[in-house]
Design a protein around this motif. Structure first.
Motif, PDB file in Angstrom:
ATOM      1  N   ALA A 213       0.829  -1.207   0.000  1.00 24.91           N
ATOM      2  CA  ALA A 213       0.000   0.000   0.000  1.00 24.91           C
ATOM      3  C   ALA A 213       0.860   1.253   0.000  1.00 24.91           C
ATOM      4  N   GLY A 214       2.051   1.175   0.576  1.00 27.03           N
ATOM      5  CA  GLY A 214       2.929   2.331   0.581  1.00 27.03           C
ATOM      6  C   GLY A 214       3.446   2.683  -0.793  1.00 27.03           C
ATOM      7  N   VAL A 215       3.425   1.729  -1.723  1.00 31.06           N
ATOM      8  CA  VAL A 215       3.908   1.961  -3.084  1.00 31.06           C
ATOM      9  C   VAL A 215       2.747   2.159  -4.050  1.00 31.06           C
ATOM     10  N   ALA A 216       1.780   1.225  -4.004  1.00 30.39           N
ATOM     11  CA  ALA A 216       0.680   1.250  -4.973  1.00 30.39           C
ATOM     12  C   ALA A 216      -0.505   2.093  -4.513  1.00 30.39           C
ATOM     13  N   GLY A 217      -0.579   2.385  -3.211  1.00 29.31           N
ATOM     14  CA  GLY A 217      -1.715   3.135  -2.696  1.00 29.31           C
ATOM     15  C   GLY A 217      -2.743   2.214  -2.059  1.00 29.31           C
ATOM     16  N   TRP A 218      -3.435   2.721  -1.034  1.00 27.18           N
ATOM     17  CA  TRP A 218      -4.404   1.913  -0.309  1.00 27.18           C
ATOM     18  C   TRP A 218      -5.615   1.567  -1.155  1.00 27.18           C
ATOM     19  N   ALA A 219      -5.931   2.374  -2.157  1.00 25.88           N
ATOM     20  CA  ALA A 219      -7.126   2.134  -2.968  1.00 25.88           C
ATOM     21  C   ALA A 219      -6.830   1.354  -4.241  1.00 25.88           C
ATOM     22  N   SER A 220      -5.583   0.903  -4.425  1.00 21.52           N
ATOM     23  CA  SER A 220      -5.228   0.210  -5.654  1.00 21.52           C
ATOM     24  C   SER A 220      -5.817  -1.198  -5.687  1.00 21.52           C
ATOM     25  N   ALA A 221      -5.964  -1.722  -6.898  1.00 24.17           N
ATOM     26  CA  ALA A 221      -6.510  -3.071  -7.067  1.00 24.17           C
ATOM     27  C   ALA A 221      -5.587  -4.117  -6.443  1.00 24.17           C
ATOM     28  N   THR A 222      -4.264  -3.907  -6.543  1.00 26.84           N
ATOM     29  CA  THR A 222      -3.303  -4.849  -5.971  1.00 26.84           C
ATOM     30  C   THR A 222      -3.445  -4.935  -4.457  1.00 26.84           C
ATOM     31  N   THR A 223      -3.551  -3.775  -3.823  1.00 25.79           N
ATOM     32  CA  THR A 223      -3.700  -3.751  -2.371  1.00 25.79           C
ATOM     33  C   THR A 223      -4.999  -4.420  -1.944  1.00 25.79           C
ATOM     34  N   ALA A 224      -6.091  -4.101  -2.648  1.00 23.98           N
ATOM     35  CA  ALA A 224      -7.390  -4.689  -2.312  1.00 23.98           C
ATOM     36  C   ALA A 224      -7.364  -6.202  -2.480  1.00 23.98           C
ATOM     37  N   ALA A 225      -6.739  -6.677  -3.571  1.00 27.58           N
ATOM     38  CA  ALA A 225      -6.674  -8.117  -3.818  1.00 27.58           C
ATOM     39  C   ALA A 225      -5.852  -8.825  -2.735  1.00 27.58           C
ATOM     40  N   THR A 226      -4.776  -8.184  -2.312  1.00 25.90           N
ATOM     41  CA  THR A 226      -3.930  -8.790  -1.282  1.00 25.90           C
ATOM     42  C   THR A 226      -4.670  -8.916   0.041  1.00 25.90           C
ATOM     43  N   PHE A 227      -5.367  -7.849   0.424  1.00 30.76           N
ATOM     44  CA  PHE A 227      -6.144  -7.914   1.658  1.00 30.76           C
ATOM     45  C   PHE A 227      -7.304  -8.905   1.522  1.00 30.76           C
ATOM     46  N   GLY A 228      -7.813  -9.064   0.312  1.00 33.42           N
ATOM     47  CA  GLY A 228      -8.852 -10.065   0.089  1.00 33.42           C
ATOM     48  C   GLY A 228      -8.326 -11.474   0.330  1.00 33.42           C
ATOM     49  N   VAL A 229      -7.113 -11.741  -0.142  1.00 36.98           N
ATOM     50  CA  VAL A 229      -6.476 -13.042   0.096  1.00 36.98           C
ATOM     51  C   VAL A 229      -6.281 -13.258   1.598  1.00 36.98           C
ATOM     52  N   ALA A 230      -5.848 -12.201   2.300  1.00 40.26           N
ATOM     53  CA  ALA A 230      -5.654 -12.315   3.742  1.00 40.26           C
ATOM     54  C   ALA A 230      -6.963 -12.644   4.456  1.00 40.26           C
ATOM     55  N   ALA A 231      -8.054 -12.007   4.023  1.00 38.50           N
ATOM     56  CA  ALA A 231      -9.356 -12.262   4.644  1.00 38.50           C
ATOM     57  C   ALA A 231      -9.813 -13.695   4.410  1.00 38.50           C
ATOM     58  N   VAL A 232      -9.623 -14.189   3.196  1.00 36.65           N
ATOM     59  CA  VAL A 232     -10.007 -15.570   2.878  1.00 36.65           C
ATOM     60  C   VAL A 232      -9.171 -16.555   3.690  1.00 36.65           C
ATOM     61  N   ALA A 233      -7.870 -16.271   3.807  1.00 35.52           N
ATOM     62  CA  ALA A 233      -6.993 -17.155   4.577  1.00 35.52           C
ATOM     63  C   ALA A 233      -7.385 -17.168   6.051  1.00 35.52           C
ATOM     64  N   LEU A 234      -7.752 -16.017   6.585  1.00 33.84           N
ATOM     65  CA  LEU A 234      -8.182 -15.960   7.983  1.00 33.84           C
ATOM     66  C   LEU A 234      -9.472 -16.745   8.187  1.00 33.84           C
ATOM     67  N   ALA A 235     -10.409 -16.612   7.245  1.00 30.99           N
ATOM     68  CA  ALA A 235     -11.652 -17.379   7.333  1.00 30.99           C
ATOM     69  C   ALA A 235     -11.370 -18.880   7.268  1.00 30.99           C
ATOM     70  N   ALA A 236     -10.423 -19.270   6.400  1.00 30.28           N
ATOM     71  CA  ALA A 236     -10.061 -20.676   6.297  1.00 30.28           C
ATOM     72  C   ALA A 236      -9.422 -21.176   7.589  1.00 30.28           C
ATOM     73  N   PHE A 237      -8.574 -20.352   8.195  1.00 27.18           N
ATOM     74  CA  PHE A 237      -7.942 -20.739   9.459  1.00 27.18           C
ATOM     75  C   PHE A 237      -8.994 -20.966  10.540  1.00 27.18           C
ATOM     76  N   ILE A 238      -9.956 -20.064  10.635  1.00 28.79           N
ATOM     77  CA  ILE A 238     -11.016 -20.203  11.635  1.00 28.79           C
ATOM     78  C   ILE A 238     -11.820 -21.473  11.388  1.00 28.79           C
ATOM     79  N   ALA A 239     -12.147 -21.741  10.121  1.00 27.17           N
ATOM     80  CA  ALA A 239     -12.918 -22.939   9.790  1.00 27.17           C
ATOM     81  C   ALA A 239     -12.158 -24.208  10.148  1.00 27.17           C
TER      82      ALA A 239
END
Length: 504
Positions: A213-239
């Motif tokens: 996010a420090g390079v591409a910006g917090w609103a960039s598609a790359t940043t959003a996709a990365t945080f999306g992967v993190a959210a999915v991984a966290l949901a998988a860990f909980i499951a």
């Protein structure tokens, strides 16, 4: 040697793996020059070690039960030594980051088994003495990291902060094989591979998102996709943890406010106290013109004060509620970090001394208290799990702190450089924060460089300080001991004793 050899072997490994958390910060400017590394590269050199250590710590504990603690400790030390050699021979940022990750894997195996080995080798007063020495060595590693890094970098070369691990590792392995008794693996114990993988993916993606996010910006598609992967991984860990027979951590613990308060304290403690220091070190050396050794000594008030206070507080504050010790300690860390947000373009290293000292007092209070607080916040049957979780989340706090505050420093610098009408301010800010002040000076005046760096450090320290204050208030409000059956109160089980001692 037979009696105290196991303690020496474990302390050698612990000293190395904890020294490597802080020793690298002093060498960052030299690494940036030698390897042509960017700010993002430097963030990952620091973060990947703490991330892998945190992500795999719980899984490594389970693996030690399957393989046996001694075997796991030796394998971890061998891997740590080999990775240290790889770090010392690295030819570019990518290879250094990869080898730092391998170091983290070895460190996780060593750290997860250290207390188990001591608990198995010693009993009664000998065990209390051994755990006390282990805690003191852990504190010494944190205190000596910047100084050792400065001496090796200035006297030899930055590569020696890694190569020095080789003879220490050989000594630790030889001693372990010679004096530590083989331990029997636990039958029926299984490793939660799925949970370990999901947790590692979550921590890695979340940290990558903050750094990116420090390079591409917090609103960039790359940043959003990365945080999306993190959210999915966290949901998988909980499951996974809800369904697996032997989870890495019992998720019901997070429904208990005292345990949540301890976890929050661990994350905020490492992020607030240590997350800004790598950028402070870059400022000291590339803007203030200090040598690596001078830079290490300049920040010594924090770890040195912490070491002294930790040793004294252990006796004087015995019996004081964890809520007060940790809560007040975090308030001091927050206040001390806020006290470092006082830099001006003409400031030198002395402007940091008061804030570092106050923060060091807080670190000296929080560090030895977190282990006991984790134990007291859950039923005794979950003590080992709680202690491992606090260690893991503390490392995550450091990794997230370095990534997040690096992004904040660079963003604030860019704003300052933009006001000074510097061309391409975002790129110039990343160059400056990554140790490239010299590359900017032909086209940017010293006053602009000093102003931009002071602005970035001040804002990051202010944010970190507020985080520490909020965490301290949360601990004072919610941290209470867990209710236990009368038969368990005052238990002196190995698990309880092990997790009363935490590293600073």
């Amino acid at each position: 040697m037979r009696k105290w050899g196991p303690l020496i072997a474990v302390c050698l490994g612990t000293f190395m793996l904890l020294l490597d958390v802080t020793v690298v910060t002093v060498a960052l400017p030299d690494m940036a020059t030698a390897l042509d590394a960017s700010l993002t590269d430097l963030q990952w050199v620091i973060d990947i070690y703490a991330l892998v250590l945190a992500a795999l710590l719980l899984g490594a504990g389970a693996a030690a039960d399957v393989l046996g603690p001694r075997r796991m400790y030796v394998v971890g030390t061998v891997l740590f030594a080999a990775a240290s050699l790889g770090c010392g021979l690295a030819t570019g940022p990518a290879s250094l980051i990869a080898m730092r990750g391998a170091q983290g894997l070895g460190a996780a195996a060593m750290f997860a088994t250290a207390l188990s080995l001591l608990g198995a080798e010693y009993e009664g007063r000998d065990r209390s003495f051994a755990l006390g020495v282990w805690g003191a060595v852990s504190g010494a590693a944190a205190a000596l990291g910047p100084v050792v890094g400065g001496v090796l970098t200035q006297g030899l070369d930055w590569r020696w902060i890694y190569l020095v691990n080789l003879p220490v590792s050989v000594a630790a392995i030889w001693l372990t094989l010679r004096v530590v008794r083989p331990s029997k693996p636990q039958t029926g114990r299984r490793i939660d591979w799925a949970g370990t993988a999901a947790f590692a993916l979550f921590t890695g993606a979340a940290t990558f998102g903050v750094v990116r996010a420090g390079v591409a910006g917090w609103a960039s598609a790359t940043t959003a996709a990365t945080f999306g992967v993190a959210a999915v991984a966290l949901a998988a860990f909980i499951a996974v943890e809800r369904r697996v027979a032997q989870p890495l951590i019992d998720l019901s613990l997070f429904a208990q406010p005292p345990f949540l308060a301890v976890i929050a304290a661990g994350v905020a403690y490492n992020a607030t106290a240590f997350g800004v220091l790598p950028y402070t070190q870059i400022w000291l050396q590339t803007v203030q013109g200090m040598s690596p050794m001078q830079g290490g000594l300049a920040v010594l008030p924090l770890p040195a004060t912490a070491f002294v206070v930790s040793a004294v507080a252990g006796r004087l504050l015995h019996g004081t509620p964890h809520r007060l010790v940790i809560g007040i300690g975090l308030l001091l860390i927050g206040g001390g970090t806020l006290g470092q947000a006082v830099l001006t373009p003409g400031s030198g290293w002395t402007a940091l001394v008061a804030g570092l000292t106050v923060a060091g007092v807080g670190v000296g209070l929080v560090s030895p208290g977190l282990g006991g607080a984790a134990l007291a916040s859950v039923p005794l049957r979950n003590a080992g799990m709680a202690g491992g979780a606090v260690n893991a989340f503390r490392q995550l706090g450091y990794a997230f702190g370095v990534a997040g505050f690096g992004t904040i420093v660079a963003a604030r610098m860019a704003s300052s450089l933009r006001e000074a009408e510097v061309a391409a301010p975002a790129e110039a800010a990343h160059t400056l924060a990554g140790g490239g002040a010299g590359a900017l000076r032909p086209s940017v005046t010293d006053e602009v460089v000093h102003t931009a760096f002071a602005s970035g450090l001040n804002f990051a320290a202010a944010v970190a300080g507020v985080l520490g204050l909020l965490a301290g208030l949360a601990v004072l409000r919610w941290l209470r001991p867990a209710a236990r059956p009368a038969a368990q109160v005052g238990s002196s089980s190995p698990v309880a004793l092990e997790h009363h001692v935490e590293r600073p």
